[in-house]
Write an enzyme that holds these catalytic residues in place. Structure first.
Site, PDB file in Angstrom:
ATOM      1  N   LYS A  18       0.968  -1.155   0.074  1.00 33.03           N
ATOM      2  CA  LYS A  18       0.186   0.033  -0.081  1.00 33.03           C
ATOM      3  C   LYS A  18       0.748   1.132   0.017  1.00 33.03           C
ATOM      4  O   LYS A  18       1.904   1.335   0.433  1.00 33.03           O
ATOM      5  CB  LYS A  18      -1.134   0.190   1.298  1.00 33.03           C
ATOM      6  CG  LYS A  18      -0.323   0.007   2.535  1.00 33.03           C
ATOM      7  CD  LYS A  18       0.128   1.397   3.227  1.00 33.03           C
ATOM      8  CE  LYS A  18       0.798   1.300   4.514  1.00 33.03           C
ATOM      9  NZ  LYS A  18       1.490   2.664   5.025  1.00 33.03           N
ATOM     10  N   PRO A 103       9.032  -4.228  -0.407  1.00 34.99           N
ATOM     11  CA  PRO A 103      10.061  -3.984   0.623  1.00 34.99           C
ATOM     12  C   PRO A 103       9.934  -4.213   2.165  1.00 34.99           C
ATOM     13  O   PRO A 103       8.655  -3.763   2.534  1.00 34.99           O
ATOM     14  CB  PRO A 103      10.267  -2.284   0.051  1.00 34.99           C
ATOM     15  CG  PRO A 103       9.607  -2.282  -1.335  1.00 34.99           C
ATOM     16  CD  PRO A 103       8.427  -3.361  -1.160  1.00 34.99           C
ATOM     17  N   ALA A 105      10.179  -3.207   5.930  1.00 34.23           N
ATOM     18  CA  ALA A 105      10.198  -1.866   7.012  1.00 34.23           C
ATOM     19  C   ALA A 105      10.191  -0.773   6.186  1.00 34.23           C
ATOM     20  O   ALA A 105      11.205   0.312   6.506  1.00 34.23           O
ATOM     21  CB  ALA A 105      11.434  -2.273   7.797  1.00 34.23           C
ATOM     22  N   GLY A 110       4.157  -4.125   4.235  1.00 35.90           N
ATOM     23  CA  GLY A 110       4.669  -5.415   3.751  1.00 35.90           C
ATOM     24  C   GLY A 110       4.347  -6.524   4.784  1.00 35.90           C
ATOM     25  O   GLY A 110       3.652  -7.645   4.635  1.00 35.90           O
ATOM     26  N   ASP A 145      -2.400  -1.725  10.244  1.00 35.81           N
ATOM     27  CA  ASP A 145      -2.212  -1.753   8.813  1.00 35.81           C
ATOM     28  C   ASP A 145      -2.766  -3.153   8.138  1.00 35.81           C
ATOM     29  O   ASP A 145      -2.500  -3.354   6.904  1.00 35.81           O
ATOM     30  CB  ASP A 145      -0.986  -1.430   8.252  1.00 35.81           C
ATOM     31  CG  ASP A 145      -0.586   0.080   8.390  1.00 35.81           C
ATOM     32  OD1 ASP A 145      -1.412   0.852   8.717  1.00 35.81           O
ATOM     33  OD2 ASP A 145       0.691   0.297   8.100  1.00 35.81           O
TER      34      ASP A 145
HETATM   35  O1  C5P Z   1      -0.513  -1.192  14.892  1.00 36.52           O
HETATM   36  P1  C5P Z   1       1.023  -1.567  14.858  1.00 36.52           P
HETATM   37  O2  C5P Z   1       1.583  -2.726  15.415  1.00 36.52           O
HETATM   38  O3  C5P Z   1       1.332  -1.559  13.319  1.00 36.52           O
HETATM   39  O4  C5P Z   1       1.717  -0.131  15.114  1.00 36.52           O
HETATM   40  C1  C5P Z   1       3.006  -0.142  15.323  1.00 36.52           C
HETATM   41  C2  C5P Z   1       3.436   1.159  16.200  1.00 36.52           C
HETATM   42  O5  C5P Z   1       3.311   2.342  15.347  1.00 36.52           O
HETATM   43  C3  C5P Z   1       2.644   1.354  17.498  1.00 36.52           C
HETATM   44  O6  C5P Z   1       3.212   0.588  18.548  1.00 36.52           O
HETATM   45  C4  C5P Z   1       2.686   2.922  17.725  1.00 36.52           C
HETATM   46  O7  C5P Z   1       3.863   3.196  18.097  1.00 36.52           O
HETATM   47  C5  C5P Z   1       2.446   3.395  16.052  1.00 36.52           C
HETATM   48  N1  C5P Z   1       1.052   3.938  15.664  1.00 36.52           N
HETATM   49  C6  C5P Z   1       0.760   4.755  16.124  1.00 36.52           C
HETATM   50  N2  C5P Z   1      -0.691   5.123  15.869  1.00 36.52           N
HETATM   51  C7  C5P Z   1      -1.316   4.446  14.850  1.00 36.52           C
HETATM   52  C8  C5P Z   1      -0.689   3.254  14.439  1.00 36.52           C
HETATM   53  C9  C5P Z   1       0.616   2.759  14.722  1.00 36.52           C
HETATM   54  O8  C5P Z   1       1.298   5.485  17.202  1.00 36.52           O
HETATM   55  N3  C5P Z   1      -2.230   4.782  14.717  1.00 36.52           N
END
Ligand code: C5P
Length: 312
Positions: A18, A103, A105, A110, A145
């Site tokens: 995405k 890709p 990170a 991904g 995501d």
């Molecule tokens: O939800 P996910 O595990 O992908 O999010 C990874 C990190 O990204 C979270 O721990 C947070 O630090 C940050 N995040 C955030 N707000 C969001 C999505 C992600 O702060 N809406």
């Protein structure tokens, strides 16, 4: 021991990467997440995830970015499969083969795409007939995501990114993605965003998608879309990796309709006017030696779908 290339009963799901056309980030919430308003577009860089019953849990990486795939519990695809097994009371282990062309990170979701693909593949392999709500609830539990790749196309997301609504979009858009070989940590980029905001004392408005972006999508107008691209995390990504700004500026100077960091980066996404324009931009960026790997893709494309395999 590693499973044979294609085990009997294997189910394979193809899943897209995405790009966030706009990413508006609200204030940090009490749970540590940020409220978002974003528009996702699924683009034609795909991973393929294959699952098959196996006598132990294993992850078998292959493809362009195989080297960066965790093969333990740190892999979100394993967590996705175990979550389905637990929710549906299934006591089986799986071989999960991930053919990786998205890709790692890089801000293209991904890992989340692989988790979404695994949810769908497990549903098919185990014949569960999970409905949309059940899939969405597991996707949201796995990560912010993970829900969008199940939908694909072009969609608006709110909450922490997991609440999805389709968006009317005409036409096809042509992208160039400049991929960095060193990932950026998503939590680190959000934390840097908070730090920069705190330092500047700016008031953080509640996140909203601009009408210009929605209009550009409705009209299929790539020039207007290029102008409307926006990412609130970009200053944080630039702060952590100043060379990304040079890369973004170079792409825009070379004629991209718009350019920005994709999601939490470090991938930089450039919108171009056509397939040929994307090719030209890739050539210019490669010649200027400002980018690592360059990948071209178009969007929108379909979300995760089963490409082979059926129930035993
Ligand atoms: O939800 P996910 O595990 O992908 O999010 C990874 C990190 O990204 C979270 O721990 C947070 O630090 C940050 N995040 C955030 N707000 C969001 C999505 C992600 O702060 N809406």
């Amino acid at each position: 021991m590693t499973a044979a290339p294609t085990l009997p009963g294997t189910v394979t799901v193809r899943v897209p990467a995405k790009v966030n056309l706009q990413l508006k980030v609200g204030q940090r919430r009490a749970d540590g997440y940020h409220d978002l308003a974003t528009v996702f577009q699924a683009v034609s860089l795909h991973d393929q995830v294959s699952v098959a019953r196996w006598d132990a849990w294993e992850v078998v990486p292959s493809g362009t970015y195989a080297a960066g795939i965790p093969t333990d519990e740190g892999n979100l695809a394993v967590r996705a499969a175990k979550l389905v097994a637990e929710r549906c009371h299934i006591d089986e282990s799986l071989s999960i083969r991930i053919d990786k062309d998205i890709p790692i990170a890089g801000g293209m979701a991904g890992g989340s795409a692989d988790a979404a693909a695994t949810l769908l593949a497990c549903d098919q392999l185990w014949g569960l007939g999970l409905d949309r709500d059940e899939m969405a609830s597991m996707a949201a539990e796995l990560g912010s995501d993970v829900t969008f790749p199940l939908h694909g196309g072009t969609a608006m997301a709110s909450g922490r990114g997991e609440q999805i609504a389709p968006v009317l979009a005409r036409g096809t858009f042509y992208w160039v993605f400049a991929v960095s070989d060193q990932g950026l940590s998503t939590p680190a980029v959000y934390a840097e965003c908070d730090r920069l905001r705190e330092r500047s004392g700016e008031r953080v408005p509640s996140p909203e998608i601009d009408a210009e972006l929605m209009g550009a999508l409705r009209q299929g107008d790539a020039v207007a879309l290029g102008r409307a691209l926006h990412n609130d995390l970009e200053p944080a990504a630039f702060s952590l990796r100043p060379e990304l700004k040079e890369l973004r500026d170079a792409g825009v100077d070379f004629g991209a309709l718009g350019g920005m960091v994709s999601g939490s980066g470090p991938t930089v996404a450039f919108l171009t006017a056509s397939h040929e324009a994307a090719l030209d931009l890739s050539v210019s960026l490669a010649a200027a030696d400002v980018a690592g790997d360059l990948r071209r893709a178009k969007g929108p494309v379909h979300g995760a779908h089963v490409v082979t395999g059926s129930r035993d």
